[in-house]
Design an enzyme around this catalytic site. Structure first.
Site, short mmCIF file in Angstrom:
data_model
loop_
_atom_site.label_atom_id
_atom_site.label_comp_id
_atom_site.label_asym_id
_atom_site.label_seq_id
_atom_site.Cartn_x
_atom_site.Cartn_y
_atom_site.Cartn_z
N HIS A 36 0.95 -1.15 0.10
CA HIS A 36 0.12 -0.14 -0.16
C HIS A 36 0.77 1.31 -0.08
O HIS A 36 2.01 1.30 0.49
CB HIS A 36 -0.93 0.05 1.05
CG HIS A 36 -0.58 0.10 2.57
ND1 HIS A 36 -0.13 1.23 3.25
CD2 HIS A 36 0.03 -0.94 3.44
CE1 HIS A 36 0.34 0.76 4.29
NE2 HIS A 36 0.44 -0.13 4.60
N ASP A 55 6.29 1.73 6.45
CA ASP A 55 5.01 1.15 6.24
C ASP A 55 3.97 1.82 5.30
O ASP A 55 3.41 3.11 5.90
CB ASP A 55 4.50 1.10 7.77
CG ASP A 55 2.87 0.30 7.67
OD1 ASP A 55 2.72 -0.15 6.84
OD2 ASP A 55 2.25 0.55 8.81
N GLU A 87 -5.23 1.19 3.05
CA GLU A 87 -4.89 0.08 4.01
C GLU A 87 -4.89 0.71 5.52
O GLU A 87 -5.45 -0.21 6.49
CB GLU A 87 -3.42 -0.53 3.54
CG GLU A 87 -3.09 -1.70 4.40
CD GLU A 87 -2.56 -1.57 5.70
OE1 GLU A 87 -2.51 -2.51 6.63
OE2 GLU A 87 -2.18 -0.52 6.24
N GLU A 88 -4.42 2.04 5.48
CA GLU A 88 -4.23 2.37 7.09
C GLU A 88 -5.76 2.56 7.67
O GLU A 88 -5.63 2.76 8.69
CB GLU A 88 -3.55 3.60 7.02
CG GLU A 88 -2.04 3.55 6.50
CD GLU A 88 -1.13 2.82 7.52
OE1 GLU A 88 -1.84 2.27 8.41
OE2 GLU A 88 0.04 2.45 7.26
N ASP A 112 4.09 -6.17 3.24
CA ASP A 112 4.01 -5.08 4.08
C ASP A 112 5.16 -4.95 5.26
O ASP A 112 6.02 -6.10 5.10
CB ASP A 112 2.77 -5.24 5.00
CG ASP A 112 2.25 -3.65 5.56
OD1 ASP A 112 2.94 -3.08 5.68
OD2 ASP A 112 1.01 -3.79 5.49
N HIS A 143 4.74 2.96 12.99
CA HIS A 143 3.74 3.96 12.85
C HIS A 143 4.53 5.07 13.91
O HIS A 143 3.90 6.00 14.38
CB HIS A 143 2.58 3.57 13.78
CG HIS A 143 1.66 2.86 12.84
ND1 HIS A 143 0.28 2.80 13.06
CD2 HIS A 143 1.76 2.33 11.73
CE1 HIS A 143 -0.37 1.95 11.98
NE2 HIS A 143 0.54 2.09 11.11
#
Length: 345
Positions: free
Chosen positions: A70, A187, A221-222, A242, A322
Site C-alpha cells: 500500500h 509502512d 490500507e491504513e 507489508d 507507526h
C-alpha cells in the site's frame, strides 16, 4: 537475486516517500506508482478506488497470485480552526500525537495551496508551561501552528485553509552509509519499492512465471479496506508485502524478512506460510517467523470482502512502527529473495 535490486527498491521507496499520501489523499502517489511500473514495461492501471493494478505476466491465469502493498500512509485532517488561528486535527489511520509532536507538516487546501506548519503541544513553551512534562499528548492537547502570520480563525481562512484539509507529516527520509533506512511511512512505501525491485529483476532477466502474477498497490490500507477490491479473475492466492514487526518478544530484525504466522485477524494460511518458509530456505534468505499482536493487513481486507483465496504476509523488518521507522537494505534484499523463490520455485 543480486543485491543491486534491493538498492534499486530502496531508492524507489525514497522517491515515493517524498510524495505526501495519507489515506484519502493518494492520487499523486498512485500516479507515480503507475508510471514507474509502466517505465519498466508492465501494464498498469489506476483502479476506480484509486489504487494501482499491475500485471507482471504468467501463463496460468486459473491459479493467479496477487501481491499487495500500500502507498497510503498515516496523516491527519483539519477538524477545527481555533479562535487563535491554530488548527485542531483528527488523525488519519493510527497516527499518534505523542509521536508526531514537534514534527513539521504540510497543510493542503482545496484551493491547491500548500502551507507549512508544525504539530505542537498547546502552550508548548517550557519556560511558560509549568505542566509541560505532565500533560498527556493526544489530538485534544496538541495543535498545528501555521507558519504564516495568523492570529485568528479569520486569518487562517483567508489563506484558504478549511475544515477537511489534509495535514501531512514530514517523513525525514534517509539511508545511512551502513545501509539503514530511516523514515516515517516505511509502512508501506518500502514494500512498494520492493515490488518495483522484483518487477525490474523479472524484466532484466526475461522471467515469466508459470502462473499469472499481479501487483495491487492499495490506497486505503491504513483505514482498513485497502485490499477489499480489484482482485483479478483467477487469483487463488494473495500475499501482503507489508512491514515486518520488530520488537520485544519477536525474532525479526531490520535486516531480516519477517514471515507472519498470525496477527490480530487470526492465523494466515498454514500452507502458504510453510511455502514461504521453504522459499526463504532455498534462497538462503535471513528470515524470522513471528506472531504480531497488534496488526492487520491488506490481505485480510481481501478475505473479509468475500474472496475465496489463500493468504500470507511477509515484509522487511521495521522497528518503531507507526513512528519514525527504521529498516535496512538487507531486509529489503531478503524480502526480494523470498518473493523470487516463492514465484519461481
Amino acid at each position: 537475486m543480486d543485491r543491486e535490486y534491493a538498492k534499486y527498491g530502496a531508492n524507489k521507496a525514497v522517491e515515493l516517500l517524498a510524495i505526501d499520501s495519507p489515506s484519502g489523499y493518494t492520487k499523486k502517489a498512485a500516479e507515480w506508482v503507475k508510471n514507474e511500473f509502466e517505465a519498466l514495461g508492465y501494464k498498469a492501471e489506476i483502479t476506480t478506488k484509486g489504487g494501482v493494478l499491475v500485471e507482471l505476466g504468467g501463463k496460468n491465469r486459473e491459479n493467479g497470485l496477487l501481491l499487495e502493498a500500500h502507498a497510503d500512509t498515516l496523516g491527519a485532517m483539519v477538524c477545527e480552526i481555533k479562535s487563535n488561528g491554530r488548527l485542531k486535527v483528527t488523525n488519519i489511520g493510527g497516527m499518534r500525537a505523542e509521536n508526531a509532536e514537534a514534527e513539521n507538516v504540510h497543510i493542503y487546501t482545496r484551493t491547491g495551496k500548500c502551507f507549512e506548519g508544525c504539530l505542537q503541544l498547546v502552550n508548548a513553551s517550557v519556560h511558560v508551561n509549568g505542566e509541560y512534562g505532565e500533560k498527556k499528548r493526544d489530538f485534544e492537547t496538541t495543535e498545528v501552528v501555521i507558519d504564516e502570520p495568523v492570529e485568528c480563525a479569520e486569518d487562517a481562512r483567508a489563506l484558504g485553509i478549511e475544515v477537511g484539509d489534509i495535514v501531512c507529516f514530514e517523513p525525514r527520509t534517509r539511508i545511512t552509509e551502513s545501509g539503514y533506512i530511516k523514515s516515517r511511512f516505511l509502512d508501506d512505501k518500502l514494500s512498494v519499492g520492493i515490488l518495483l525491485g522484483l518487477a525490474k529483476y523479472m524484466k532484466d532477466n526475461d522471467l515469466e512465471p508459470e502462473r499469472a502474477v499481479y501487483v495491487h498497490v492499495t490506497v486505503y490500507e491504513e483505514v482498513g479496506h485497502g485490499g477489499s477490491a480489484s482482485v483479478p479473475a483467477g487469483v487463488t492466492e494473495a500475499i501482503s508485502v507489508d512491514m515486518g514487526c520488530v520488537g520485544d518478544g519477536l525474532q525479526c530484525t531490520e535486516r531480516k524478512v519477517s514471515i507472519c504466522a498470525k496477527d490480530s485477524g487470526g492465523p494466515y494460511s498454514y500452507e502458504v506460510v510453510g511455502e514461504l518458509i521453504e522459499a526463504a530456505k532455498r534462497e538462503h534468505a535471513a528470515y524470522a517467523v513471528d506472531v504480531y499482536p497488534h496488526y492487520g493487513s491488506d490481505v485480510e481486507a481481501t478475505l473479509n470482502a468475500g474472496y475465496d483465496i489463500r493468504h500470507g504476509l511477509i515484509g522487511a523488518g521495521v522497528y518503531a512502527s507507526h513512528g519514525y521507522e527504521r529498516s535496512h537494505i538487507d531486509g529489503v534484499w531478503n524480502t526480494l529473495k523470498v518473493l523470487k523463490g516463492y514465484i519461481f520455485n
